[in-house]
Design an enzyme around this catalytic site. Structure first.
Site: not given
Ligand code: GAL
Length: 746
Positions: A495, A538, A559
């Site tokens: 991420d 994306g 998200d």
């Molecule tokens: C976001 C991600 C989520 C989750 C979260 C965790 O950036 O899109 O799906 O993983 O971080 O902190």
């Protein structure tokens, strides 16, 4: 002149209203803002004259504070006119609607705390984001906190862990609540029993105000399919101060049925409305005869350990057998788990048989020993949407257990992925990543999953910190990949989070690729298969190059939330990504928001209506998206389970051809998506995105819907009459008719 004046007046009327929308509502479109933290900022007399004025409709990162994470404050100065009291029948509660705040807030009115959501990093329970929670704070007018006809200061202390930051969703407002505004329908506490044609529910009502409500509940059972009220009724209704009350209801169990409630409070005459979008089951009951479900093709690299659970249903005990397994693999005849290591590359067509007292089922599974992983989209569960940062090993084990005991594993759901929140605060002296106290033994957890034929996923970031402020992999990519492999990890979600701070001002595609390529290579060097899931929302059209950096899937969006608005936005954004999916490379429009979700806060049933959930699962399957549940699996209600065990729907998602659907036709809030299937048929989703139950003639809308074509209703798993010029899809608002069109090649 007159015309000019009129034009000017018309223009004025088009300007966004500065401070009042509906009578009785004060809008808060702008606020003063400053980064940093200081408790004195809560005080009404704090000097904020040099603060920056921002819009509350977009996060502060978009308004001159790019890449700012950490503490900040917003301050609103607002005159609250006493005339507001004449707009309601019960002028006793001030309602502050603060929309959503990314990530955590504490809110003060004239220096006194009136609400909070999420947990700041200094919280003894640890940091917990509530970025998508809706803030509804109520202030008792009797406390004297509201300064009528004077300046009031609403001060909001904010903490942002990463990305976005601050107010962002829709217009924050201030108004007075009615006595009935504390009343809500609580579906989490509403047990529902499904009969063959009817459902019965004990609708649970909660009163969050400390004042008893007496009055009358009117309800009507409305059938949108025929635009008719089927039945009306009413009953005296009483619910105590901060209390609850149940109301039994019985209604037909089919598409289009709504139960509309209206409560009228006797003392004030104030009324509250709520609609129960009646749940209805579409997946037929499971047969007791054996059936083989799930993926028909599985990729593994030579020598990598294999854990493949043959998904199969039928009355226990089931007996599994497999002919033609590559050397090095063996099958446990009782559990159906194939394990071992295959060293010789090639396509192995394995003849599977599953039998029980009622008979036997046969299917061919292609095991492709080669270079490609994730030949069908990964299916399983991820901890984020349920537990957020509050995930721990006990919860993960319980979910894994539930995955099997609920029967979901028998339909192909196998990954158990830990999202953010497992990492220790520090690495060991030699830089090795460790898990924190919530995960005392990752190796043991991994073994536990593998023994059950489940697969183990984990999470990290290319940045120094994850989005939840845990340790990321920056500078330790190879070391971390080695650790994952040693623990037996099968899946990594990587991420972007704080790596965004390291990107140049105007990043090019190579800048976006670099961190992902690095981890991709580190994973590829491991002696086991680790499916690589890119998560960077994306950026830079990742669908065009995710495969080049060895990604097996890539998030295509920000998200997800369990709101129709967000799910719909995601749906709408996927048409461009679809051509880039193929076996081993999947667009990931984010995890599923069905069942109970909560992101670490209180769990609640998905706010999507049943039809919206049917659309959600249908479109994700048409898109060949990874199907990763995000719900509390240990509380799986009958509707959600039924939604997730439809083998014909899942087979569309897992279709070995791996082509994603394209949006083939749109018109008047209708969309038709078409996906080619390996057996020559087409999967066709007819989505009604309008607000009413509607009918659409099908013939000729897309070439696949030609007169004479064979049609199968995939959710209901039954054949329909061949398509005629007059055939219509009857689809509830926000719902779908999912069809398989044409004859399957033998
Ligand atoms: C976001 C991600 C989520 C989750 C979260 C965790 O950036 O899109 O799906 O993983 O971080 O902190």
């Amino acid at each position: 002149m007159a015309i000019r004046l009129l034009a000017a007046l018309a223009l004025l009327a088009l300007q966004p209203a500065a401070h009042s929308a509906e009578p009785g509502t004060i809008e808060l479109p702008r606020a003063l803002f400053a980064t940093g933290d200081d408790p004195a900022r809560a005080r009404p007399d704090f000097d904020d004259h040099n603060w920056t004025e921002l819009s509350t409709l977009a996060n502060y990162e978009k308004q001159g504070f790019p890449d700012y994470d950490g503490y900040s404050w917003y301050r609103f100065h607002v005159r609250i006119p006493s005339s507001l009291k004449t707009t309601v029948r019960w002028p006793q509660r001030l309602h502050l609607y603060l929309s959503s705040i990314d990530d955590v807030d504490q809110t003060f009115l004239n220096g006194v705390k009136v609400g909070e959501m999420g947990q700041f990093p200094e919280d003894p329970r640890g940091y917990a984001t509530r970025w998508n929670g809706l803030r509804n704070y109520y202030v008792d007018v009797a406390t004297g906190l509201v300064h009528w006809d004077e300046d009031n200061v609403i001060a909001v202390r904010v903490y942002d862990g990463s990305g976005g930051g601050g107010f962002y969703r829709d217009m924050p407002t201030l108004s007075l609540a009615e006595i009935t505004d504390g009343l809500s329908m609580d579906l989490a506490q509403t047990p529902i029993a499904y009969g063959p044609t009817m459902f019965r529910a004990r609708v649970h009502w909660l009163n969050s105000f400390p004042v008893a409500l007496d009055g009358r509940m009117d309800y009507e059972i409305y059938d949108a399919a025929v635009d008719r009220v089927l039945r009306r009724g009413h009953a005296p209704f009483h619910v105590g101060a901060n209390g609850h009350a149940d109301l039994p209801i019985e209604a037909p169990q089919r598409a289009g049925v709504e139960v509309r409630f209206q409560f009228t409070e006797a003392g004030t005459g104030a009324a509250a409305n709520a609609t129960l979008h009646a749940p209805y089951l579409l997946t037929p009951p499971e047969s007791l005869s054996p059936r083989i479900n799930g993926a028909r093709v599985f990729g593994v690299r030579p020598g990598s350990p294999v854990y493949f659970r043959i998904a199969a249903t039928g009355s226990a005990p089931l007996q599994f057998s497999a002919a033609g397994l590559p050397a090095g693999l063996r099958l446990d005849h009782r559990s159906g788990v194939i394990s071992g290591q295959a060293r010789q590359p090639g396509d192995y067509r394995v003849a599977l048989t599953v039998g029980n007292a009622r008979g036997a089922a046969h299917a061919t599974l292609t095991i492709r020993v080669g270079n490609q992983l994730a030949l069908t989209p990964p299916m399983g569960w991820n901890s984020w949407n349920a537990y957020g940062l509050a995930v721990d090993a006990g919860k993960v084990r319980a979910v894994a257990e539930a995955m099997i005991s609920s029967g979901l594993a028998a339909h192909g759901w196998t990954y158990i992925n830990i999202d953010d929140g497992w990492e220790a605060a520090e690495r060991t002296a030699d830089g090795t990543i460790r898990s924190n106290a919530k995960f005392p033994d990752l190796q043991a957890l991994s073994d536990y999953l593998h023994e059950r034929g489940l697969r183990f996923g984990i999470y990290s970031s290319p940045g120094a910190r994850t989005c939840g402020r845990f340790l990321g992999s920056l500078g330790h990519e190879r070391q971390d990949a080695d650790s994952y492999a040693a623990w037996g990890v099968d899946y990594l979600k990587y991420d972007l989070c704080s790596y965004e701070l390291l990107l140049p001002k105007e990043p090019n595609v190579a800048d976006y690729q670099a961190p992902y390529r690095l981890m991709g290579e580190a994973l590829a060097a491991q002696p086991r298969d680790i499916v690589y899931s890119l998560c960077q929302y994306g950026l830079a059209a990742v669908w065009k190059w995710g495969g080049d950096v060895r990604g097996n899937s890539w998030r295509t969006t920000g998200d997800i939330e369990d709101s129709w608005r967000v799910v719909r936005e995601i749906m709408d954004s996927q048409a461009v990504t679809a051509p880039f999916a193929d076996p081993g490379h999947w667009n990931d429009p984010d995890m599923l928001v069905v069942g109970e979700v909560g992101w670490g806060g209180a769990l609640h049933p998905s706010r999507l209506t049943p039809d919206e959930q049917y659309s959600h699962i249908s479109l994700w399957s048409l898109l060949a998206a990874p199907l990763l549940l995000g719900n509390e699996l240990t509380h799986l209600d009958a509707f959600t389970r039924n939604l997730l065990v439809n083998d014909e729907v899942i087979a569309i998602d897992q279709d070995p051809l791996g082509h994603a659907a394209r949006r083939a036709w749109t018109g008047d809030d209708w969309e038709i998506w078409v996906r080619e299937l390996a057996d020559g048929r087409r999967a066709v989703g007819v989505f009604n995105f309008g607000d009413r139950f509607r009918r659409l003639t099908l013939a000729g809308r897309v070439p696949e819907l030609a007169v004479g074509m064979t049609l199968r209703d995939v959710w209901r798993q039954h054949d329909l009459a061949p398509l005629t010029a007059g055939s219509e899809a009857a689809v509830p608002s926000h719902g779908v008719l999912l069809l398989a069109v044409g004859q399957a090649r033998p």
